[in-house]
Scaffold this motif. Structure first.
Motif, PDB file in Angstrom:
ATOM      1  N   ASN A  49       0.828  -1.236   0.087  1.00 10.35           N
ATOM      2  CA  ASN A  49       0.020   0.129   0.074  1.00 10.35           C
ATOM      3  C   ASN A  49       0.963   1.361  -0.080  1.00 10.35           C
ATOM      4  N   TYR A  50       2.079   1.115   0.767  1.00 12.31           N
ATOM      5  CA  TYR A  50       2.772   2.325   0.735  1.00 12.31           C
ATOM      6  C   TYR A  50       3.500   2.471  -0.540  1.00 12.31           C
ATOM      7  N   HIS A  51       4.023   1.591  -1.319  1.00 12.65           N
ATOM      8  CA  HIS A  51       4.436   1.530  -2.501  1.00 12.65           C
ATOM      9  C   HIS A  51       3.555   2.453  -3.573  1.00 12.65           C
ATOM     10  N   VAL A  52       2.337   2.028  -3.583  1.00 11.31           N
ATOM     11  CA  VAL A  52       1.275   2.294  -4.496  1.00 11.31           C
ATOM     12  C   VAL A  52       1.227   3.925  -4.063  1.00 11.31           C
ATOM     13  N   MET A  53       0.815   4.410  -2.859  1.00  9.55           N
ATOM     14  CA  MET A  53       0.781   5.744  -2.553  1.00  9.55           C
ATOM     15  C   MET A  53       1.978   6.608  -2.963  1.00  9.55           C
ATOM     16  N   TYR A  54       3.081   5.922  -2.671  1.00 11.34           N
ATOM     17  CA  TYR A  54       4.225   6.792  -3.077  1.00 11.34           C
ATOM     18  C   TYR A  54       4.508   6.841  -4.433  1.00 11.34           C
ATOM     19  N   ILE A  55       4.249   6.045  -5.168  1.00  9.87           N
ATOM     20  CA  ILE A  55       4.336   6.053  -6.662  1.00  9.87           C
ATOM     21  C   ILE A  55       3.188   6.887  -7.144  1.00  9.87           C
ATOM     22  N   GLY A  56       2.036   6.923  -6.896  1.00 10.29           N
ATOM     23  CA  GLY A  56       1.076   7.685  -7.363  1.00 10.29           C
ATOM     24  C   GLY A  56       1.545   9.234  -7.067  1.00 10.29           C
ATOM     25  N   LEU A  57       2.013   9.434  -5.804  1.00  8.60           N
ATOM     26  CA  LEU A  57       2.335  10.785  -5.382  1.00  8.60           C
ATOM     27  C   LEU A  57       3.654  11.403  -6.328  1.00  8.60           C
ATOM     28  N   ARG A  58       4.565  10.416  -6.656  1.00  6.57           N
ATOM     29  CA  ARG A  58       5.630  10.977  -7.372  1.00  6.57           C
ATOM     30  C   ARG A  58       5.126  11.198  -8.741  1.00  6.57           C
ATOM     31  N   LEU A  59       4.438  10.428  -9.192  1.00  9.90           N
ATOM     32  CA  LEU A  59       3.660  10.470 -10.551  1.00  9.90           C
ATOM     33  C   LEU A  59       2.957  11.768 -10.724  1.00  9.90           C
ATOM     34  N   VAL A  60       2.182  12.384  -9.734  1.00 10.34           N
ATOM     35  CA  VAL A  60       1.566  13.456  -9.945  1.00 10.34           C
ATOM     36  C   VAL A  60       2.332  14.567  -9.825  1.00 10.34           C
ATOM     37  N   CYS A  61       3.379  14.496  -8.786  1.00  6.23           N
ATOM     38  CA  CYS A  61       4.458  15.643  -8.674  1.00  6.23           C
ATOM     39  C   CYS A  61       5.161  15.832  -9.963  1.00  6.23           C
ATOM     40  N   PHE A  62       5.654  14.730 -10.532  1.00  9.44           N
ATOM     41  CA  PHE A  62       6.330  14.775 -11.745  1.00  9.44           C
ATOM     42  C   PHE A  62       5.591  15.660 -12.699  1.00  9.44           C
ATOM     43  N   SER A  63       4.345  15.198 -12.945  1.00 11.26           N
ATOM     44  CA  SER A  63       3.449  15.655 -13.845  1.00 11.26           C
ATOM     45  C   SER A  63       2.958  17.109 -13.836  1.00 11.26           C
ATOM     46  N   ALA A  64       3.009  17.577 -12.528  1.00  9.80           N
ATOM     47  CA  ALA A  64       2.391  18.897 -12.135  1.00  9.80           C
ATOM     48  C   ALA A  64       3.774  19.713 -12.573  1.00  9.80           C
ATOM     49  N   SER A  65       5.004  19.231 -12.318  1.00 10.68           N
ATOM     50  CA  SER A  65       6.267  19.882 -12.543  1.00 10.68           C
ATOM     51  C   SER A  65       6.296  20.059 -14.002  1.00 10.68           C
ATOM     52  N   LEU A  66       6.210  19.198 -14.773  1.00 13.06           N
ATOM     53  CA  LEU A  66       6.404  19.342 -16.222  1.00 13.06           C
ATOM     54  C   LEU A  66       5.409  20.297 -16.805  1.00 13.06           C
ATOM     55  N   ILE A  67       4.019  20.263 -16.319  1.00 12.56           N
ATOM     56  CA  ILE A  67       2.941  21.062 -16.703  1.00 12.56           C
ATOM     57  C   ILE A  67       3.366  22.514 -16.444  1.00 12.56           C
ATOM     58  N   SER A  68       3.928  22.849 -15.220  1.00 13.94           N
ATOM     59  CA  SER A  68       4.363  24.094 -14.883  1.00 13.94           C
ATOM     60  C   SER A  68       5.556  24.576 -15.757  1.00 13.94           C
ATOM     61  N   ASN A  82       2.430  21.866  -6.446  1.00 14.91           N
ATOM     62  CA  ASN A  82       3.654  20.925  -5.938  1.00 14.91           C
ATOM     63  C   ASN A  82       4.135  21.168  -4.637  1.00 14.91           C
ATOM     64  N   CYS A  83       3.937  22.266  -4.135  1.00 12.65           N
ATOM     65  CA  CYS A  83       4.190  22.563  -2.512  1.00 12.65           C
ATOM     66  C   CYS A  83       3.362  21.524  -1.881  1.00 12.65           C
ATOM     67  N   VAL A  84       2.126  21.370  -2.196  1.00 14.16           N
ATOM     68  CA  VAL A  84       1.184  20.551  -1.381  1.00 14.16           C
ATOM     69  C   VAL A  84       1.726  19.057  -1.532  1.00 14.16           C
ATOM     70  N   LEU A  85       1.825  18.706  -2.629  1.00 14.16           N
ATOM     71  CA  LEU A  85       2.659  17.403  -2.888  1.00 14.16           C
ATOM     72  C   LEU A  85       3.714  16.954  -2.243  1.00 14.16           C
ATOM     73  N   LEU A  86       4.645  17.775  -2.393  1.00 17.69           N
ATOM     74  CA  LEU A  86       5.967  17.546  -1.618  1.00 17.69           C
ATOM     75  C   LEU A  86       5.733  17.478  -0.150  1.00 17.69           C
ATOM     76  N   ALA A  87       4.634  18.296   0.512  1.00 14.31           N
ATOM     77  CA  ALA A  87       4.807  18.282   1.831  1.00 14.31           C
ATOM     78  C   ALA A  87       3.822  16.804   2.297  1.00 14.31           C
ATOM     79  N   THR A  88       2.925  16.447   1.254  1.00 16.20           N
ATOM     80  CA  THR A  88       2.553  15.173   1.481  1.00 16.20           C
ATOM     81  C   THR A  88       3.342  14.204   1.368  1.00 16.20           C
ATOM     82  N   SER A  89       4.419  14.250   0.516  1.00 17.28           N
ATOM     83  CA  SER A  89       5.543  13.282   0.539  1.00 17.28           C
ATOM     84  C   SER A  89       6.423  13.248   1.722  1.00 17.28           C
TER      85      SER A  89
END
Length: 220
Positions: free
Chosen positions: A53-72, A203-210
């Motif tokens: 479960n931790y792996h799944v959450m961590y992968i999803g969080l990093r994927l969204v964070c990378f996508s948000a950075s790319l869009i920005s 991305n600030c929110v995502l990094l804080a969640t990470s």
């Protein structure tokens, strides 16, 4: 004759008494073995489930964070527009590009670093999940990622705040002066900059969640 008749019952009684402790010891040993073998299985199962479960959450969080950075980064680097504005009856040409502002360059730089960081963590986490190992190799590794997430979150807040100030100045102008609203003729430019800044704060929110997930792993 009398002594010979009494001997068999006594022998039977002794055999019965000798077998009883042995049977109890064997039963206790078997029960202990079964209970001992079941406990590691239950513990291992729960640990594996938590790790998955931790792996799944961590992968999803990093994927969204990378996508948000790319869009920005993409939205900001494509923010450019040519127009004109009338000041005191004179038409002045305007040529706006994101590279003309240090604050916008700051957003692109920090977002790029966050994107690379998130991509590396995403690849490492997927690799460890396929190998059925933990997200972090050690507690020192977890502390390093936690510190990195914290530093990047603060840097992203700083970049977003600086870019917001410049954008707000372009939109409202300067009080008590005749400086016009530059975002009116450059609406496309300002909209792109606003979207990029919005994803930077996201991305600030995502990094804080990470960072929170890092603390959960360290405290487990």
């Amino acid at each position: 004759m009398t002594n010979d008749l009494k001997t068999p019952p006594e022998t039977a009684i002794q055999l019965h008494n000798d077998q009883t402790p042995t049977t109890k010891v064997a039963a206790e040993a078997e029960t202990g073995t079964m209970s001992g073998s079941l406990r590691p299985l239950v513990s291992s199962s729960s640990t594996t489930k938590f790790s998955r479960n931790y792996h799944v959450m961590y992968i999803g969080l990093r994927l969204v964070c990378f996508s948000a950075s790319l869009i920005s980064v993409v939205v900001m680097t494509t923010a450019k527009q040519k127009s004109s504005i009338s000041v005191f009856g004179f038409d002045l040409p305007l040529n706006s590009r994101w590279s003309l502002s240090g604050s916008f360059q700051y957003v692109v730089g920090v977002s790029s670093v966050v994107g690379v960081h998130s991509l590396l963590q995403l690849v490492m986490t997927i690799s460890r999940m396929l190998r059925k190992s933990l997200v972090f190799s050690s507690r020192s590794h977890a502390w390093l990622i936690f510190a990195s997430d914290q530093v990047l979150a603060y840097a992203m807040i700083s970049a977003g705040s600086a870019a917001t100030g410049v954008t707000n100045l372009n939109r409202t102008g300067i009080k008590h002066t005749a400086l016009p609203n530059f975002c009116k003729p450059l609406h496309s430019f300002c909209e792109r900059v606003g979207v990029s800044i919005g994803f930077a704060f996201f991305n600030c929110v995502l990094l804080a969640t990470s960072a929170f997930l890092d603390v959960v792993w360290l405290s487990s």
